[in-house]
Design a protein around this motif. Structure first.
Motif, PDB file in Angstrom:
ATOM      1  N   CYS A  17      29.182  39.701  34.775  1.00  0.00           N
ATOM      2  CA  CYS A  17      30.504  40.157  35.241  1.00  0.00           C
ATOM      3  C   CYS A  17      31.362  38.991  35.691  1.00  0.00           C
ATOM      4  CB  CYS A  17      30.360  41.176  36.374  1.00  0.00           C
ATOM      5  SG  CYS A  17      29.775  42.775  35.821  1.00  0.00           S
ATOM      6  N   SER A  19      34.116  37.849  34.545  1.00  0.00           N
ATOM      7  CA  SER A  19      35.554  38.116  34.576  1.00  0.00           C
ATOM      8  C   SER A  19      35.813  39.439  35.269  1.00  0.00           C
ATOM      9  CB  SER A  19      36.110  38.164  33.147  1.00  0.00           C
ATOM     10  OG  SER A  19      35.496  39.197  32.420  1.00  0.00           O
ATOM     11  N   SER A  20      36.841  39.478  36.095  1.00  0.00           N
ATOM     12  CA  SER A  20      37.167  40.700  36.826  1.00  0.00           C
ATOM     13  C   SER A  20      38.071  41.574  35.979  1.00  0.00           C
ATOM     14  CB  SER A  20      37.869  40.355  38.143  1.00  0.00           C
ATOM     15  OG  SER A  20      39.080  39.700  37.880  1.00  0.00           O
ATOM     16  N   LYS A  47      22.926  40.282  41.040  1.00  0.00           N
ATOM     17  CA  LYS A  47      24.204  40.214  40.339  1.00  0.00           C
ATOM     18  C   LYS A  47      24.970  41.515  40.533  1.00  0.00           C
ATOM     19  CE  LYS A  47      23.895  36.163  38.291  1.00  0.00           C
ATOM     20  NZ  LYS A  47      24.890  35.071  38.489  1.00  0.00           N
ATOM     21  N   GLU A  48      26.282  41.391  40.607  1.00  0.00           N
ATOM     22  CA  GLU A  48      27.114  42.567  40.851  1.00  0.00           C
ATOM     23  C   GLU A  48      27.295  43.385  39.582  1.00  0.00           C
ATOM     24  OE1 GLU A  48      28.180  43.358  43.850  1.00  0.00           O
ATOM     25  OE2 GLU A  48      27.428  41.535  44.782  1.00  0.00           O
ATOM     26  N   TYR A  51      32.634  45.358  40.017  1.00  0.00           N
ATOM     27  CA  TYR A  51      33.500  44.300  40.519  1.00  0.00           C
ATOM     28  C   TYR A  51      34.193  44.749  41.804  1.00  0.00           C
ATOM     29  CZ  TYR A  51      37.444  41.197  41.060  1.00  0.00           C
ATOM     30  OH  TYR A  51      38.361  40.329  41.588  1.00  0.00           O
ATOM     31  N   PRO A  53      36.969  43.284  44.630  1.00  0.00           N
ATOM     32  CA  PRO A  53      37.974  42.219  44.704  1.00  0.00           C
ATOM     33  C   PRO A  53      38.112  41.563  46.074  1.00  0.00           C
ATOM     34  CG  PRO A  53      39.065  44.316  44.894  1.00  0.00           C
ATOM     35  CD  PRO A  53      37.606  44.619  44.686  1.00  0.00           C
ATOM     36  N   LYS A  55      36.509  38.554  48.637  1.00  0.00           N
ATOM     37  CA  LYS A  55      35.656  37.379  48.703  1.00  0.00           C
ATOM     38  C   LYS A  55      35.504  36.920  50.161  1.00  0.00           C
ATOM     39  CE  LYS A  55      35.679  37.471  44.244  1.00  0.00           C
ATOM     40  NZ  LYS A  55      34.518  38.026  43.520  1.00  0.00           N
ATOM     41  N   PHE A 109      32.638  45.715  31.237  1.00  0.00           N
ATOM     42  CA  PHE A 109      32.868  46.493  32.454  1.00  0.00           C
ATOM     43  C   PHE A 109      33.807  47.677  32.212  1.00  0.00           C
ATOM     44  CE2 PHE A 109      34.871  47.468  36.545  1.00  0.00           C
ATOM     45  CZ  PHE A 109      33.743  47.678  37.313  1.00  0.00           C
ATOM     46  N   TYR A 156      38.210  52.926  40.761  1.00  0.00           N
ATOM     47  CA  TYR A 156      38.439  52.433  39.401  1.00  0.00           C
ATOM     48  C   TYR A 156      39.015  53.547  38.524  1.00  0.00           C
ATOM     49  CZ  TYR A 156      34.941  49.061  41.043  1.00  0.00           C
ATOM     50  OH  TYR A 156      34.234  48.147  41.772  1.00  0.00           O
TER      51      TYR A 156
END
Length: 214
Positions: A17, A19-20, A47-48, A51, A53, A55, A109, A156
């Motif tokens: 993942c 890229s978001s 690992k996620e 995603y 957003p 940080k 994703f 999402y």
């Protein structure tokens, strides 16, 4: 959820993942039914899959019952809120099976989120992750360490995988003398339990939930 399976799947299917899908500024064309997944525990070694957003969130101890507690509170708050959506809730096992199947059937994703939505006839997916859930050390009137809770909620779009809405709650209770300054969070002059602090946080986030029916 099944950590080993996720690690392998992410490397092979999503490439970690890297890229978001989007920043939370996207507006879908319609939103009627929302699938609500159980909360997951943050693990720096894992690992996620979804995603998120945000940080730089400081992770910490997470009580064993944290995900179950947060999931139940969120369900109660969403059902009680005057929101123009139908919410679908999955058990932990149901979510694990659904996510595992969708991971094996998709290569990106956006495809993953779309697959989840199609399998459940949902227009959007609501996902929560807990980063810290530390119980207070002491009583309601005196503590050695206050309760500390951090979690996120991300919504999402089921058709594109892009983020519709996201919020972060990250709070360690301040001294009681400051509670009046943060009454919206604490609501009373006492040292809260982790569950009380989390419940107040979820209530605040649900109040920010996008409420206009599109």
């Amino acid at each position: 959820m099944k950590k080993l399976f996720f690690l392998i799947s992410l490397c092979l299917v999503f490439g970690g993942c890297a890229s978001s899908p989007s920043q939370p500024t996207y507006t879908p064309t319609s939103l009627k039914t929302i699938l609500v997944l159980p909360f997951e525990v943050y693990s720096p070694e894992q690992k996620e899959v979804f995603y998120v957003p945000f940080k730089g969130i400081i992770s910490g101890p997470i009580m064993f019952s944290a995900t179950e507690t947060l999931t139940q509170i969120l369900k109660e708050r969403l059902q009680a809120a005057n929101l123009p959506y139908q919410f679908k809730f999955l058990s932990k096992h149901e979510a694990e099976v659904l996510i595992s199947e969708s991971l094996s059937e998709t290569r990106s994703f956006p495809e993953f989120i779309k697959n989840l939505s199609l399998k459940t006839s949902a227009d959007a997916i609501l996902y929560g992750k807990v980063y810290r859930y530390k119980e207070r050390e002491g009583s309601g009137f005196s503590v050695n360490e206050p309760a500390s809770v951090a979690f996120t909620l991300v919504l999402y779009d089921g058709a594109s995988g892009r983020i519709i809405w996201s919020e972060l709650f990250d709070e360690t209770q301040k001294p009681l003398s400051e509670n009046l300054l943060n009454f919206k969070i604490y609501k009373k002059i006492k040292w809260l339990t982790a569950k009380e602090l989390a419940a107040n946080g979820i209530e605040i986030l649900v109040q920010k939930f996008p409420a206009e029916k599109r």
